[in-house]
Design an enzyme around this catalytic site. Structure first.
Site, short mmCIF file in Angstrom:
data_model
loop_
_atom_site.label_atom_id
_atom_site.label_comp_id
_atom_site.label_asym_id
_atom_site.label_seq_id
_atom_site.Cartn_x
_atom_site.Cartn_y
_atom_site.Cartn_z
N LEU A 53 78.93 37.75 78.95
CA LEU A 53 80.28 37.35 78.54
C LEU A 53 80.26 36.60 77.22
N PHE A 81 73.69 48.82 77.99
CA PHE A 81 74.67 48.73 76.90
C PHE A 81 74.58 47.38 76.18
N THR A 121 72.68 53.95 68.79
CA THR A 121 73.67 54.27 67.78
C THR A 121 73.12 55.23 66.73
N ASP A 122 74.03 55.96 66.07
CA ASP A 122 73.61 56.81 64.95
C ASP A 122 73.22 55.99 63.73
N GLU A 123 73.59 54.69 63.72
CA GLU A 123 73.32 53.89 62.52
C GLU A 123 71.84 53.68 62.26
N TYR A 138 72.25 44.75 62.04
CA TYR A 138 72.60 45.38 63.34
C TYR A 138 71.78 46.64 63.56
N LYS A 174 68.91 47.55 66.40
CA LYS A 174 69.01 48.67 67.35
C LYS A 174 67.83 49.62 67.17
N ASN A 180 80.62 56.59 66.12
CA ASN A 180 81.65 55.57 66.34
C ASN A 180 82.58 55.93 67.49
N LEU A 228 87.25 48.77 63.20
CA LEU A 228 88.28 49.36 62.33
C LEU A 228 89.56 49.77 63.07
N ASN A 239 87.38 56.62 56.18
CA ASN A 239 88.15 55.51 56.75
C ASN A 239 89.63 55.55 56.34
N ASP A 267 84.06 45.24 49.41
CA ASP A 267 83.28 46.10 50.30
C ASP A 267 82.32 45.28 51.17
P1 NAD Z 1 80.59 45.29 72.71
O1 NAD Z 1 80.21 44.32 71.65
O2 NAD Z 1 82.01 45.63 72.92
O3 NAD Z 1 80.03 44.80 74.13
C1 NAD Z 1 78.74 44.28 74.30
C2 NAD Z 1 78.66 43.67 75.69
O4 NAD Z 1 77.32 43.16 75.87
C3 NAD Z 1 79.61 42.48 75.89
O5 NAD Z 1 80.25 42.58 77.14
C4 NAD Z 1 78.70 41.27 75.84
O6 NAD Z 1 79.17 40.18 76.60
C5 NAD Z 1 77.42 41.84 76.41
N1 NAD Z 1 76.22 41.10 75.97
C6 NAD Z 1 75.91 40.71 74.71
N2 NAD Z 1 74.75 40.03 74.70
C7 NAD Z 1 74.29 40.03 75.98
C8 NAD Z 1 73.15 39.50 76.61
N3 NAD Z 1 72.21 38.84 75.92
N4 NAD Z 1 73.00 39.69 77.95
C9 NAD Z 1 73.95 40.35 78.67
N5 NAD Z 1 75.06 40.84 78.11
C10 NAD Z 1 75.24 40.70 76.80
O7 NAD Z 1 79.73 46.60 72.41
P2 NAD Z 1 80.11 48.13 72.61
O8 NAD Z 1 80.85 48.59 71.42
O9 NAD Z 1 80.68 48.30 73.95
O10 NAD Z 1 78.65 48.77 72.53
C11 NAD Z 1 77.86 48.90 73.70
C12 NAD Z 1 76.53 49.53 73.33
O11 NAD Z 1 76.76 50.80 72.72
C13 NAD Z 1 75.73 48.73 72.31
O12 NAD Z 1 74.37 48.81 72.66
C14 NAD Z 1 75.98 49.44 70.99
O13 NAD Z 1 74.89 49.28 70.11
C15 NAD Z 1 76.12 50.87 71.46
N6 NAD Z 1 76.97 51.75 70.63
C16 NAD Z 1 78.24 51.35 70.29
C17 NAD Z 1 79.04 52.23 69.56
C18 NAD Z 1 80.46 51.86 69.17
O14 NAD Z 1 81.11 52.62 68.43
N7 NAD Z 1 81.02 50.76 69.67
C19 NAD Z 1 78.55 53.48 69.16
C20 NAD Z 1 77.23 53.82 69.51
C21 NAD Z 1 76.46 52.96 70.26
O1 DAU Z 2 78.18 54.47 64.26
C1 DAU Z 2 78.15 53.78 65.48
C2 DAU Z 2 78.50 52.33 65.26
O2 DAU Z 2 79.91 52.30 65.01
C3 DAU Z 2 78.14 51.42 66.41
O3 DAU Z 2 76.74 51.42 66.58
C4 DAU Z 2 78.64 49.99 66.15
O4 DAU Z 2 78.38 49.18 67.28
C5 DAU Z 2 80.13 50.05 65.91
O5 DAU Z 2 80.62 48.77 65.59
C6 DAU Z 2 80.45 51.02 64.76
O6 DAU Z 2 79.94 50.51 63.51
P1 DAU Z 2 80.80 50.61 62.15
O7 DAU Z 2 80.34 49.59 61.21
O8 DAU Z 2 80.85 52.04 61.68
O9 DAU Z 2 82.25 50.27 62.77
P2 DAU Z 2 83.47 49.38 62.21
O10 DAU Z 2 84.63 49.67 63.10
O11 DAU Z 2 83.07 47.97 62.01
O12 DAU Z 2 83.73 50.04 60.79
C7 DAU Z 2 84.06 51.42 60.66
C8 DAU Z 2 84.23 51.71 59.19
O13 DAU Z 2 85.42 51.03 58.74
C9 DAU Z 2 83.10 51.19 58.34
O14 DAU Z 2 82.89 52.10 57.25
C10 DAU Z 2 83.62 49.86 57.80
C11 DAU Z 2 85.12 50.11 57.68
N1 DAU Z 2 85.97 48.92 57.89
C12 DAU Z 2 85.76 48.15 59.00
C13 DAU Z 2 86.53 47.03 59.21
C14 DAU Z 2 86.29 46.16 60.44
C15 DAU Z 2 86.97 48.63 57.00
O15 DAU Z 2 87.17 49.36 56.00
N2 DAU Z 2 87.74 47.51 57.22
C16 DAU Z 2 87.54 46.70 58.28
O16 DAU Z 2 88.27 45.68 58.42
#
Ligand code: NAD
Ligand code: DAU
Length: 354
Positions: free
Chosen positions: A33, A79, A132-134, A158, A162, A187, A198, A257, A288
């Protein structure tokens, strides 16, 4: 049962809700949490005995050992992570702690648990790592999409954290035989997405009449996948994926974006028109992101070929559902915009002059 880590976050909570909606196998949900974890995401499961929530850290080995001994899960779906690139630039320490050290501790606990299993229970145990693809870095405009063989070239704290966790998972399989899978996904967007990212940021800012901050020229390209499709991909890999393999997961939906923001604005104009005029009037180009990756693209043919998985949603259908969800859940949005959220917004955006 299965153990899910990070199941109160965006993707984890969608995964737990979908899992219990489609099968009866209980879920042990371990989540620290942090600011991103929210028990309200799981409110629908409050009186569901199949969901056991534990407030705790994946870095707590004693807790992990106790939970594994007590509940004997047949799989771990991992996750839990620090997930926001901008926060990793402001403070990378938490990313190393949870994503690298936390994954290490979880792997060690899983290895001890799995080593003590026997027979069928040992043969069917799985550790599924959600990544993640990152980790693959940034693509040139005309480069081929990322396959599973693409070199790791992470560029942000980040993605480096990962990438490190992916390498640990791979090594725990190669050296100790731990039965693992890794999925590298693009994403996600959808319900319960924290409004630091975003798409939800653009929706909540637009509805509040606030600027829509686009970093740089806004021509950075991402592949977008509806969260429910990510969850179905994980379920497929968990049940039928080959042990030790990685699978890329994506939406076949690359978009800059600027285009994402423009589609969100157009949907809001249709569903909740503003008397002040089109929401696109709020778009502001700001400084940026340092080290900003220009393009990600996923080649998701392996998971389709081996497991028959393809996304069910198009971007048009997924983004409409998502915008509607935010319109219908104003209380959820208000609750997550706490003091610490406002501090983050000030920290990240106040110094980005237009
Ligand atoms: P999020 O930030 O919304 O959620 C992360 C969760 O992990 C939260 O509930 C947080 O409380 C919990 N957490 C953090 N540190 C912890 C710890 N030390 N012990 C236990 N719980 C902990 O993340 P998300 O966007 O749901 O991403 C989940 C997973 O998917 C991550 O591993 C992320 O790298 C991966 N991922 C995310 C995306 C994306 O677009 N959001 C895309 C590809 C992969
Ligand atoms: O590709 C997978 C990843 O996608 C996950 O592993 C990450 O956990 C997740 O956060 C996401 O990463 P990004 O950096 O791509 O997501 P974000 O939503 O932060 O940004 C998406 C794009 O939008 C990126 O090019 C940055 C841009 N952006 C983001 C924010 C928050 C803006 O232009 N303005 C903004 O305010």
């Amino acid at each position: 049962m299965i153990l899910v880590t990070g199941g109160a976050g965006f993707i984890g909570s969608n995964f737990v809700l979908d899992w219990l909606a489609t099968r009866d196998e209980p879920v042990l949900n371990l989540d620290a949490l942090t600011y991103a974890g929210n028990r309200a995401n799981l409110a629908a499961l409050e009186s569901d005995a199949r969901h056991v929530f534990v407030h705790g850290d994946i870095g707590d080995r004693a807790l992990l050992d106790r939970l594994l001994a007590e509940h004997r899960p047949r799989a771990i779906v991992h996750f839990a992570a620090e997930s926001h690139v901008d926060r990793s630039i402001h403070g990378p320490g938490a990313f190393i702690k949870t994503n690298v050290e936390g994954t290490f501790t979880l792997l060690e606990a899983a290895r001890a648990h799995w080593s003590a299993l026997e027979g069928e229970a040992k043969a069917r145990f799985r550790f599924h790592h959600v990544s993640t693809d990152e980790v693959y870095g940034s693509l040139a405009p005309d480069a081929q999409a990322f396959t599973e063989d693409h070199a790791y070239e992470p560029n942000s704290p980040y993605s480096a954290s990962k990438a490190a966790s992916d390498h640990l998972v791979r090594a725990w399989h190669h050296t100790y035989g731990l039965p693992v899978h890794t999925t590298n996904c693009s994403n996600n967007y959808g319900p319960f997405h924290f409004p630091e990212k975003l798409i939800p940021l653009m929706i909540v800012n637009a509805l509040a009449g606030k600027p829509l901050p686009i970093y740089g020229d806004g021509m950075q390209v991402r592949d977008w996948l509806y969260v429910g499709d990510h969850c179905s991909a994980i379920r497929e890999v968990l049940e039928r994926g080959r042990v030790g393999e990685t699978y890329n997961v994506g939406g076949w939906n690359e978009m800059p974006n600027r285009e994402i923001v423009s589609q969100v604005c157009a949907l809001l104009d249709e569903l909740r028109p503003s008397p002040a005029g089109p929401y696109a009037r709020l778009v502001t180009h700001v400084k940026d992101r340092p080290g900003h990756d220009r393009r990600y693209a996923i080649d998701a043919r392996k998971i389709e070929r081996e497991l028959g998985w393809r996304p069910a949603e198009t971007f048009a259908s997924g983004i409409r559902k998502t915008v509607q969800w935010y319109l219908d859940h104003a209380d959820w949005v208000a609750a997550v915009q706490s003091g610490s959220y406002r501090d983050w917004v000030a920290r990240n955006y106040d110094k980005r002059s237009a």
